[in-house]
Structure formats: structure tokens, C-alpha cells
Design an enzyme around this catalytic site. Structure first.
Site, PDB file in Angstrom:
ATOM      1  N   TYR A  18       0.842  -1.194   0.000  1.00 16.57           N
ATOM      2  CA  TYR A  18       0.000   0.000   0.000  1.00 16.57           C
ATOM      3  C   TYR A  18       0.881   1.248   0.000  1.00 16.57           C
ATOM      4  CZ  TYR A  18      -3.561   3.388   1.241  1.00 16.57           C
ATOM      5  OH  TYR A  18      -4.398   4.484   1.234  1.00 16.57           O
ATOM      6  N   HIS A  22       1.726   4.331  -3.090  1.00 14.35           N
ATOM      7  CA  HIS A  22       1.451   5.745  -2.859  1.00 14.35           C
ATOM      8  C   HIS A  22       2.704   6.615  -2.906  1.00 14.35           C
ATOM      9  CE1 HIS A  22      -2.461   4.266  -1.616  1.00 14.35           C
ATOM     10  NE2 HIS A  22      -2.882   5.509  -1.689  1.00 14.35           N
ATOM     11  N   TYR A  41      -3.524  16.464   1.467  1.00 19.41           N
ATOM     12  CA  TYR A  41      -4.081  15.114   1.603  1.00 19.41           C
ATOM     13  C   TYR A  41      -3.008  14.231   2.235  1.00 19.41           C
ATOM     14  CZ  TYR A  41      -7.035  11.172  -0.062  1.00 19.41           C
ATOM     15  OH  TYR A  41      -7.854  10.077  -0.174  1.00 19.41           O
ATOM     16  N   TRP A  76      -7.372   3.808 -10.567  1.00 22.22           N
ATOM     17  CA  TRP A  76      -6.664   3.725  -9.285  1.00 22.22           C
ATOM     18  C   TRP A  76      -7.412   2.807  -8.324  1.00 22.22           C
ATOM     19  CZ3 TRP A  76      -1.994   4.859  -7.458  1.00 22.22           C
ATOM     20  CH2 TRP A  76      -1.806   4.856  -6.075  1.00 22.22           C
ATOM     21  N   TRP A  77      -8.712   3.012  -8.228  1.00 20.69           N
ATOM     22  CA  TRP A  77      -9.499   2.155  -7.340  1.00 20.69           C
ATOM     23  C   TRP A  77      -9.331   0.688  -7.715  1.00 20.69           C
ATOM     24  CZ3 TRP A  77     -14.873   5.015  -7.243  1.00 20.69           C
ATOM     25  CH2 TRP A  77     -14.780   6.136  -6.410  1.00 20.69           C
TER      26      TRP A  77
END
Length: 104
Positions: A18, A22, A41, A76-77
Site C-alpha cells: 500500500y 502511494h 491530503y 486507481w481504485w
């Protein structure tokens, strides 16, 4: 600016993956977020509970919600579905949090 916070989960065996995905995020995803008024963010990982805590500042709810309909967000999802629980539309399962304190 509107402040938002929400929690998501990450699969127990996917913490490193993960984080790798990113750092950095896709440049085209970053561009979409910025063009839709997304600022500051940040996502934090609670390894013990496999929880992700996200904070973001947005210019408008309408523009924030519009991110979901972009092609890059949809891709992306889908890309992230193997590392975290997802809804039927591939969006991450998440719960919005209520702000109870803020010190400017």
C-alpha cells in the site's frame, strides 16, 4: 477550505505494498486531485489495526465528489482492490469521521 477525515482498511499482509503504491502516486492522479481543489491530503497507517486514517482539505464537496467519476480515479481504485477492502464499484470501503476538535 473544508476539512475532511475518514478511515479505511488495508489488508494485513499489504502494508508495505500500500505504501509503495502511494510513493509516489500516479502523476495523472495527483493532477486530477489538484485540479479538483484537493489540498494537504495525508494518509496514516495504524499497523496494529490495519487501519488507514486520511485527512484532506477540499475547496468544495461537489468538486471532491467529482474526482470519483474520473477515468484515472476509476483505474486507481481497481489497482488498489487487491490490497484493501473495496465496494462493488471498486471504491475503497471507508467511513467518514466527524470533526470534534480543531486548533487553527
Amino acid at each position: 477550505m473544508i476539512r475532511k477525515a475518514f478511515v479505511m482498511q488495508v489488508n494485513p499482509d499489504a502494508h508495505e505494498e500500500y505504501q509503495r503504491r502511494h510513493n509516489p502516486i500516479w502523476p495523472e492522479l495527483e493532477a486530477v486531485l489538484k485540479s479538483h481543489g484537493v489540498h494537504n491530503y495525508a494518509i496514516y497507517l495504524d499497523k496494529a489495526r490495519n487501519l488507514l486514517f486520511a485527512m484532506v482539505e477540499i475547496e468544495s464537496e461537489e468538486r471532491w465528489n467529482a474526482v470519483a467519476s474520473t477515468d484515472v480515479c476509476q483505474r486507481w481504485w481497481k489497482y488498489m482492490t487487491d490490497v484493501m477492502p473495496a465496494n462493488p464499484d471498486n471504491s475503497p470501503v471507508s467511513s467518514e469521521l466527524q470533526e470534534v476538535f480543531y486548533l487553527p
